[in-house]
Structure formats: structure tokens, C-alpha cells
Design a protein around this motif. Structure first.
Motif: not given
Length: 197
Positions: A92-114
Motif C-alpha cells: 500500500v505504501e509503495l503504490y501510494r508513494r509511486l502515485l505521489e512521485t508520478g512514477h505510477l499513473e492510473v487511468r480508467s477506460a470504461p468503454l475501452g474494450g480490449w
């Protein structure tokens, strides 16, 4: 049939199932260690099964995770559950830290369909490998199987990277929401530690 590779990676076009050695988890970790960028497209992400380590992501400058759906209530429950387990809490701490530094980005594509799920691993020369198929990290694999994933290099990796980029551009940023959920889980765990300590 199992394939055994002494510290290496499967040949291009190899099919990996839950019985193979190295299995999906090992191959993913090896590819991550030699990558500067990782682009993931999965239908759903479950924190409880995702167990990337800081050492595997040490050289990764960008980790872009694309999901079709992200349920805030489920993510919150998983984050709190993981945070209460001393063995898994560092995730949890690792993923939070990666989000804070911009090393982790998360996007949602509800109509993506891959289909299927895929992850592109890039190094300083560009896309180097792609894992295409079911993404699982749990050991032992919790279902009857089979859980099939194939590995491709160079041309396949470039094609998958192009398609990931197209999907990424159409998706919306949910990173701040994920960061908020992870931060709340950490705060709740600290408060619980104080109350019981």
C-alpha cells in the motif's frame, strides 16, 4: 508441459500457464526489473493479488496502469485488508508513494474494450516485450485453470505499445482517487496501531 529456463525468459511466442516455471509472476518480475517503462491494460485490478516489489520497480520511471473499471468501495476494502497484514502492508505504501512521485499513473477506460489483458515492458530502446493474456500474481493459482498468457518481443511489443497509447489517450485519470483511498487505508492502520499500542 513445463519449460525450465535457467534464469532466462521464455522464447517469443511461448505460452505460459499456471504450471510453468518460470510462471507468470516470475516472468513479470524479471521483465519489470529490466524495464524503464511498463504499460499495463487490465480489465480489473485487485490490490489483494498485485504484489510488485520495490526492487522489481527500482529502475522503472513510468508505470501506466489502464483499467476498464475501478470500484472505489472494493479498492478501499482491499487496501484496508492488505494494510492490516504486516506481510503485505508495504504494498500500500509503495503504490501510494509511486502515485505521489508520478512514477505510477492510473487511468480508467470504461468503454475501452480490449481483449486480452496485456502488459508492455520497455527499456531505453523502446518496447521490448509484451505479456498478453490472463494476468495473475497469486500463488498457488486459486482456480482450476488454465490461466494462459503468451510472451512476445520486438514487433509484438511495439504493436501492443501503440494500442496501449491509443487507449491511454482516451481514458481518464483516476490516480488522485486511488491515492486518496490508499492514504486513507494507511491513516486508518496507523490509528488502529496507536489505539492498540
Amino acid at each position: 508441459m513445463r519449460f525450465e529456463l535457467s534464469g532466462g525468459l521464455p522464447d517469443a511466442g511461448s505460452l505460459i500457464d499456471e504450471r510453468c516455471r518460470p510462471d507468470f509472476r516470475e516472468v513479470f518480475g524479471r521483465l519489470a526489473r529490466s524495464s524503464t517503462d511498463i504499460a499495463v491494460a487490465v480489465t480489473r485490478v485487485r490490490l489483494s493479488t498485485l504484489d510488485l516489489t520495490a526492487s522489481e520497480l527500482e529502475h522503472v520511471e513510468g508505470l501506466r496502469v489502464l483499467v476498464t473499471e475501478l470500484n472505489a468501495l472494493t479498492l478501499d476494502a482491499e487496501a484496508r485488508l492488505i494494510r492490516s497484514d504486516p506481510r503485505r502492508a508495504p504494498r500500500v505504501e509503495l503504490y501510494r508513494r509511486l502515485l505521489e512521485t508520478g512514477h505510477l499513473e492510473v487511468r480508467s477506460a470504461p468503454l475501452g474494450g480490449w481483449s486480452p489483458d496485456f502488459t508492455v515492458f520497455s527499456d531505453t530502446n523502446g518496447p521490448a516485450a509484451v505479456l498478453s493474456g490472463f494476468h495473475w500474481f497469486e500463488r498457488p493459482y486459486p482456480h482450476r485453470g488454465p490461466a494462459l498468457t503468451s510472451i512476445h518481443y520486438s514487433g509484438g511489443a511495439r504493436l501492443a505499445a501503440e494500442r496501449h497509447q491509443e487507449l491511454w489517450e482516451q481514458a481518464h485519470d483516476v490516480g488522485p482517487a486511488v491515492w486518496s483511498i490508499l492514504s486513507k487505508a494507511e491513516r486508518a492502520a496507523r490509528l488502529a496501531d496507536v489505539a492498540t499500542g
